[in-house]
Design a protein around this motif. Structure first.
Motif, PDB file in Angstrom:
ATOM      1  N   ARG A   1      -5.450 -20.830  22.094  1.00 38.27           N
ATOM      2  CA  ARG A   1      -5.101 -19.565  21.457  1.00 38.27           C
ATOM      3  C   ARG A   1      -3.608 -19.344  21.658  1.00 38.27           C
ATOM      4  O   ARG A   1      -3.129 -19.193  22.773  1.00 38.27           O
ATOM      5  N   LEU A   2      -2.871 -19.319  20.545  1.00 37.52           N
ATOM      6  CA  LEU A   2      -1.433 -19.125  20.611  1.00 37.52           C
ATOM      7  C   LEU A   2      -1.072 -17.652  20.749  1.00 37.52           C
ATOM      8  O   LEU A   2      -0.143 -17.301  21.471  1.00 37.52           O
ATOM      9  N   LEU A   3      -1.789 -16.788  20.037  1.00 38.86           N
ATOM     10  CA  LEU A   3      -1.413 -15.377  19.983  1.00 38.86           C
ATOM     11  C   LEU A   3      -2.632 -14.508  19.784  1.00 38.86           C
ATOM     12  O   LEU A   3      -3.563 -14.887  19.068  1.00 38.86           O
TER      13      LEU A   3
ATOM     14  N   ALA B   1      -4.668 -22.997  17.537  1.00 40.18           N
ATOM     15  CA  ALA B   1      -4.150 -24.301  17.105  1.00 40.18           C
ATOM     16  C   ALA B   1      -4.865 -25.399  17.887  1.00 40.18           C
ATOM     17  O   ALA B   1      -5.316 -25.185  19.022  1.00 40.18           O
ATOM     18  N   ARG B   2      -4.962 -26.555  17.251  1.00 40.31           N
ATOM     19  CA  ARG B   2      -5.453 -27.733  17.966  1.00 40.31           C
ATOM     20  C   ARG B   2      -4.201 -28.419  18.511  1.00 40.31           C
ATOM     21  O   ARG B   2      -3.405 -28.969  17.772  1.00 40.31           O
ATOM     22  N   TRP B   3      -4.034 -28.325  19.829  1.00 44.89           N
ATOM     23  CA  TRP B   3      -2.847 -28.841  20.511  1.00 44.89           C
ATOM     24  C   TRP B   3      -3.291 -29.901  21.504  1.00 44.89           C
ATOM     25  O   TRP B   3      -4.127 -29.629  22.369  1.00 44.89           O
ATOM     26  N   ARG B   4      -2.776 -31.109  21.320  1.00 42.98           N
ATOM     27  CA  ARG B   4      -3.163 -32.253  22.156  1.00 42.98           C
ATOM     28  C   ARG B   4      -4.674 -32.446  22.149  1.00 42.98           C
ATOM     29  O   ARG B   4      -5.290 -32.774  23.152  1.00 42.98           O
ATOM     30  N   GLY B   5      -5.277 -32.178  21.002  1.00 41.40           N
ATOM     31  CA  GLY B   5      -6.716 -32.382  20.833  1.00 41.40           C
ATOM     32  C   GLY B   5      -7.590 -31.244  21.318  1.00 41.40           C
ATOM     33  O   GLY B   5      -8.803 -31.292  21.163  1.00 41.40           O
TER      34      GLY B   5
ATOM     35  N   ILE C   1       3.916 -14.111  11.786  1.00 39.81           N
ATOM     36  CA  ILE C   1       3.876 -15.249  12.715  1.00 39.81           C
ATOM     37  C   ILE C   1       2.970 -16.349  12.186  1.00 39.81           C
ATOM     38  O   ILE C   1       3.319 -17.533  12.225  1.00 39.81           O
ATOM     39  N   TYR C   2       1.803 -15.971  11.660  1.00 45.24           N
ATOM     40  CA  TYR C   2       0.861 -16.975  11.159  1.00 45.24           C
ATOM     41  C   TYR C   2       1.480 -17.781  10.022  1.00 45.24           C
ATOM     42  O   TYR C   2       1.390 -19.007   9.985  1.00 45.24           O
ATOM     43  N   ARG C   3       2.134 -17.091   9.105  1.00 45.56           N
ATOM     44  CA  ARG C   3       2.783 -17.795   7.985  1.00 45.56           C
ATOM     45  C   ARG C   3       3.919 -18.672   8.488  1.00 45.56           C
ATOM     46  O   ARG C   3       4.122 -19.783   7.991  1.00 45.56           O
ATOM     47  N   ALA C   4       4.689 -18.214   9.474  1.00 47.29           N
ATOM     48  CA  ALA C   4       5.773 -19.022  10.034  1.00 47.29           C
ATOM     49  C   ALA C   4       5.237 -20.290  10.689  1.00 47.29           C
ATOM     50  O   ALA C   4       5.797 -21.381  10.501  1.00 47.29           O
ATOM     51  N   VAL C   5       4.139 -20.177  11.423  1.00 47.65           N
ATOM     52  CA  VAL C   5       3.536 -21.363  12.053  1.00 47.65           C
ATOM     53  C   VAL C   5       3.034 -22.321  10.978  1.00 47.65           C
ATOM     54  O   VAL C   5       3.249 -23.535  11.069  1.00 47.65           O
ATOM     55  N   GLN C   6       2.383 -21.790   9.952  1.00 51.84           N
ATOM     56  CA  GLN C   6       1.913 -22.645   8.857  1.00 51.84           C
ATOM     57  C   GLN C   6       3.075 -23.383   8.202  1.00 51.84           C
ATOM     58  O   GLN C   6       2.992 -24.592   7.971  1.00 51.84           O
ATOM     59  N   ARG C   7       4.139 -22.679   7.904  1.00 49.81           N
ATOM     60  CA  ARG C   7       5.297 -23.309   7.257  1.00 49.81           C
ATOM     61  C   ARG C   7       5.919 -24.372   8.161  1.00 49.81           C
ATOM     62  O   ARG C   7       6.309 -25.439   7.691  1.00 49.81           O
TER      63      ARG C   7
ATOM     64  N   SER D   1      -2.131 -30.286  15.531  1.00 50.02           N
ATOM     65  CA  SER D   1      -2.736 -30.958  14.380  1.00 50.02           C
ATOM     66  C   SER D   1      -3.382 -29.986  13.392  1.00 50.02           C
ATOM     67  O   SER D   1      -3.591 -30.331  12.237  1.00 50.02           O
ATOM     68  N   MET D   2      -3.689 -28.769  13.827  1.00 47.13           N
ATOM     69  CA  MET D   2      -4.370 -27.825  12.944  1.00 47.13           C
ATOM     70  C   MET D   2      -4.107 -26.396  13.436  1.00 47.13           C
ATOM     71  O   MET D   2      -3.989 -26.168  14.634  1.00 47.13           O
ATOM     72  N   VAL D   3      -4.031 -25.461  12.492  1.00 45.33           N
ATOM     73  CA  VAL D   3      -3.814 -24.046  12.826  1.00 45.33           C
ATOM     74  C   VAL D   3      -4.839 -23.217  12.060  1.00 45.33           C
ATOM     75  O   VAL D   3      -5.085 -23.455  10.892  1.00 45.33           O
ATOM     76  N   TRP D   4      -5.431 -22.222  12.735  1.00 44.86           N
ATOM     77  CA  TRP D   4      -6.377 -21.325  12.077  1.00 44.86           C
ATOM     78  C   TRP D   4      -6.292 -19.962  12.748  1.00 44.86           C
ATOM     79  O   TRP D   4      -5.619 -19.790  13.758  1.00 44.86           O
ATOM     80  N   HIS D   5      -6.984 -18.989  12.155  1.00 45.60           N
ATOM     81  CA  HIS D   5      -6.982 -17.648  12.738  1.00 45.60           C
ATOM     82  C   HIS D   5      -8.391 -17.101  12.825  1.00 45.60           C
ATOM     83  O   HIS D   5      -9.297 -17.574  12.136  1.00 45.60           O
ATOM     84  N   ARG D   6      -8.557 -16.114  13.696  1.00 47.14           N
ATOM     85  CA  ARG D   6      -9.835 -15.422  13.863  1.00 47.14           C
ATOM     86  C   ARG D   6      -9.575 -13.927  13.840  1.00 47.14           C
ATOM     87  O   ARG D   6      -8.574 -13.456  14.343  1.00 47.14           O
TER      88      ARG D   6
END
Length: 158
Positions: free
Chosen positions: A126-128, A118-122, A139-145, A30-35
């Motif tokens: 951490r994906l990467l 990412a918010r996955w199943r609520g 990768i971040y841009r690919a996930v966003q797209r 439902s949502m993607v962000w980075h740190r």
């Protein structure tokens, strides 16, 4: 199926994100962000060492010329010291390309730990986690797209 990014450990497609064997379906994200983590002093010290290696022969040449003029010796000795100093300064030329390439790569790799979440199943997941800034950005841009393409488009009002 559209592939947005693909390497040996990460694959981003129009249906899922796969990282190190784990699969996260886009419909469940439902949502993607980075740190960004703190800077690595080791990387910064390496960049400083490259800068010193680039400047070292030039500083040595300048000091040699200053020394030759300060000693106030015969013209032959002064010319020999200045000539040797100039040769030392010119030594940076062939090495400079090699050092600039390493410096450029250090900036491409980055000096921080970078994470994609990412918010996955609520739940936050951490994906990467990587220090490679160039790969992280791809990768971040690919996930966003992929996430944007998978979201339904709301009808426009007239």
């Amino acid at each position: 199926m559209i592939t947005y990014y693909d390497d040996r450990s990460v694959q981003v497609t129009s249906t899922a994100v796969r990282v190190d064997g784990r699969t996260f379906r886009l419909a469940e994200i439902s949502m993607v962000w980075h740190r960004r983590g703190s800077r690595s002093w080791r990387v910064l010290a390496g960049r400083g060492a490259i800068g010193a290696a680039l400047a070292g022969p030039l500083v040595a040449a300048a000091l040699g010329i200053a020394l030759a003029l300060w000693l106030d010796r015969s013209l032959t000795v002064t010319i020999a010291v200045v000539g040797a100093s100039v040769l030392v300064g010119l030594a940076v030329g062939p090495v400079a390309d090699f050092l600039f390439e390493h410096l450029d790569r250090s900036y491409a790799r980055g000096s921080r730990q970078l994470e994609i979440w990412a918010r996955w199943r609520g739940q936050p997941v951490r994906l990467l986690c990587t220090r490679d800034a160039l790969r992280f950005g791809q990768i971040y841009r690919a996930v966003q797209r992929a996430v944007e393409a998978g979201q339904p488009v709301s009808p426009r009002r007239r």
